[in-house]
Design a protein around this motif. Structure first.
Motif, mmCIF file in Angstrom:
data_model
loop_
_atom_site.group_PDB
_atom_site.id
_atom_site.type_symbol
_atom_site.label_atom_id
_atom_site.label_comp_id
_atom_site.label_asym_id
_atom_site.label_seq_id
_atom_site.Cartn_x
_atom_site.Cartn_y
_atom_site.Cartn_z
ATOM 1 N N ALA A 74 -38.982 43.457 133.711
ATOM 2 C CA ALA A 74 -40.334 43.762 133.234
ATOM 3 C C ALA A 74 -40.643 42.776 132.115
ATOM 4 O O ALA A 74 -39.788 42.514 131.265
ATOM 5 N N TYR A 75 -41.860 42.245 132.097
ATOM 6 C CA TYR A 75 -42.182 41.162 131.174
ATOM 7 C C TYR A 75 -43.387 41.445 130.297
ATOM 8 O O TYR A 75 -43.912 40.547 129.666
ATOM 9 N N ASP A 76 -43.784 42.702 130.240
ATOM 10 C CA ASP A 76 -44.910 43.128 129.405
ATOM 11 C C ASP A 76 -44.399 44.193 128.446
ATOM 12 O O ASP A 76 -43.962 45.272 128.864
ATOM 13 N N ALA A 77 -44.447 43.912 127.151
ATOM 14 C CA ALA A 77 -43.915 44.834 126.138
ATOM 15 C C ALA A 77 -44.640 46.168 126.108
ATOM 16 O O ALA A 77 -44.128 47.143 125.553
ATOM 17 N N LYS A 78 -45.830 46.236 126.697
ATOM 18 C CA LYS A 78 -46.566 47.503 126.697
ATOM 19 C C LYS A 78 -45.803 48.614 127.413
ATOM 20 O O LYS A 78 -46.027 49.799 127.147
ATOM 21 N N LEU A 79 -44.910 48.263 128.306
ATOM 22 C CA LEU A 79 -44.115 49.264 129.005
ATOM 23 C C LEU A 79 -43.316 50.113 128.018
ATOM 24 O O LEU A 79 -43.093 51.302 128.245
ATOM 25 N N PHE A 80 -42.925 49.506 126.904
ATOM 26 C CA PHE A 80 -42.102 50.202 125.916
ATOM 27 C C PHE A 80 -42.846 50.513 124.624
ATOM 28 O O PHE A 80 -42.445 51.406 123.882
ATOM 29 N N PHE A 81 -43.926 49.778 124.335
ATOM 30 C CA PHE A 81 -44.640 49.965 123.075
ATOM 31 C C PHE A 81 -46.053 50.506 123.253
ATOM 32 O O PHE A 81 -46.762 50.725 122.272
ATOM 33 N N LYS A 82 -46.487 50.683 124.494
ATOM 34 C CA LYS A 82 -47.785 51.289 124.808
ATOM 35 C C LYS A 82 -48.905 50.616 124.024
ATOM 36 O O LYS A 82 -49.118 49.427 124.161
ATOM 37 N N ASP A 83 -49.609 51.360 123.179
ATOM 38 C CA ASP A 83 -50.776 50.812 122.489
ATOM 39 C C ASP A 83 -50.429 50.084 121.199
ATOM 40 O O ASP A 83 -51.307 49.474 120.574
ATOM 41 N N TYR A 84 -49.174 50.133 120.801
ATOM 42 C CA TYR A 84 -48.786 49.465 119.556
ATOM 43 C C TYR A 84 -48.555 47.983 119.793
ATOM 44 O O TYR A 84 -47.932 47.582 120.780
ATOM 45 N N SER A 85 -49.062 47.160 118.851
ATOM 46 C CA SER A 85 -48.816 45.726 118.943
ATOM 47 C C SER A 85 -48.793 45.121 117.546
ATOM 48 O O SER A 85 -49.477 45.603 116.637
ATOM 49 N N ASP A 86 -47.985 44.102 117.385
ATOM 50 C CA ASP A 86 -47.971 43.306 116.157
ATOM 51 C C ASP A 86 -47.430 41.927 116.508
ATOM 52 O O ASP A 86 -47.264 41.604 117.695
ATOM 53 N N ASP A 87 -47.152 41.123 115.512
ATOM 54 C CA ASP A 87 -46.716 39.757 115.783
ATOM 55 C C ASP A 87 -45.388 39.702 116.531
ATOM 56 O O ASP A 87 -45.202 38.867 117.435
ATOM 57 N N LEU A 88 -44.471 40.593 116.204
ATOM 58 C CA LEU A 88 -43.157 40.569 116.846
ATOM 59 C C LEU A 88 -43.203 41.124 118.266
ATOM 60 O O LEU A 88 -42.499 40.634 119.150
ATOM 61 N N VAL A 89 -44.022 42.145 118.490
ATOM 62 C CA VAL A 89 -44.192 42.651 119.856
ATOM 63 C C VAL A 89 -44.765 41.543 120.735
ATOM 64 O O VAL A 89 -44.299 41.305 121.854
ATOM 65 N N TYR A 90 -45.773 40.849 120.217
ATOM 66 C CA TYR A 90 -46.370 39.726 120.950
ATOM 67 C C TYR A 90 -45.317 38.675 121.280
ATOM 68 O O TYR A 90 -45.258 38.158 122.408
ATOM 69 N N ASN A 91 -44.460 38.357 120.317
ATOM 70 C CA ASN A 91 -43.446 37.318 120.505
ATOM 71 C C ASN A 91 -42.338 37.729 121.472
ATOM 72 O O ASN A 91 -41.516 36.887 121.847
#
Length: 251
Positions: free
Chosen positions: A150-167
């Motif tokens: 899986a290559y999309d962090a949303k699978l584990f972080f849902k609606d949360y995002s920041d610079d490290l999630v993006y990276n």
């Protein structure tokens, strides 16, 4: 088959980390375990044996590491998402700053010369790491064989995002990367293999793989994104077939 076991303290993670190498020479390949997995899982599941032809011939040297997923990706019910992704970043620095220099050291002593780069591989979450680490540090990594990731962090972080999630979310940072970014040219020179079945438990992995194929295409990156049949499930019996199949193109 030559094997060596290591247990070394990681300053980044603040604990001992275990890993194991297989083979006496050949291209170095770092193996990431499945989610929350251990360094011995690849051997226990028969994957090392599946690659034994290339290992015994001195074409491939595997290095199987431990995970840190239990402190990051797997803590889906933890409200402190920043802490979770910081744990992933600590693992990232453990791999690139601590483990990879050791892999280069051992592999250089084995081959008599330093490898151009380290390959990555893994199944499921291991594949997610294999792709993410290669894309974040193409100066260190030469290519990957990623199975059912899986290559999309949303699978584990849902609606949360920041610079490290993006990276740590390849579908996001490859989408956001400029066509003329220096890494894009490096990607074109790397051997990127991503595969996914179309059978049971391969969602959202097949959708993420398709999105990666689309993004690579937009930037003229000649990655091989390969889809297997509708009978091909997200499970070890299929990874046991896929891994040696793709090794023939790497080794």
């Amino acid at each position: 088959m030559k094997t060596e076991y290591f247990k070394e303290y990681s300053p980044n993670l603040g604990r001992d980390m275990e890993w194991k190498s297989y083979g006496h020479a050949g291209k170095p390949m770092l193996v990431f375990p499945c989610q929350d997995g251990r360094f011995f899982d690849f051997e226990d599941r028969g994957m090392v044996a599946a690659a034994s032809k290339y290992i015994d011939e001195g074409k491939l040297q595997l290095f199987c590491c431990d995970s840190n997923d239990q402190n990051s990706w797997s803590r889906v019910n933890d409200w402190d998402n920043r802490n979770r992704i910081e744990q992933q970043e600590k693992y990232f620095h453990y791999i690139v700053d601590e483990l990879c220099p050791r892999i280069f050291e051992i592999n250089t002593n084995s081959n008599g010369q330093r490898a151009a780069g380290i390959y990555t591989t893994g199944c499921s979450m291991g594949a997610s790491h294999a792709v993410n680490f290669l894309l974040r540090r193409p100066d260190i990594f030469a290519g990957c064989i990623a199975m059912s990731g899986a290559y999309d962090a949303k699978l584990f972080f849902k609606d949360y995002s920041d610079d490290l999630v993006y990276n740590n979310s390849p579908v996001d940072y490859i989408n956001g990367m400029a066509y003329n970014h220096p890494y894009v040219q490096m990607y074109r020179e790397r051997q990127i293999i991503i595969c996914c079945g179309r059978g049971a438990w391969e969602h959202p992995m097949q959708e993420d793989s398709a999105r990666m194929k689309e993004l690579f295409g937009y930037k003229d990156i000649p990655a091989w994104v390969d889809f297997w049949g509708y009978d091909v499930a997200h499970d070890w019996p299929w990874w046991l077939k896929q891994f040696p199949y793709y090794l023939q193109f790497v080794c």
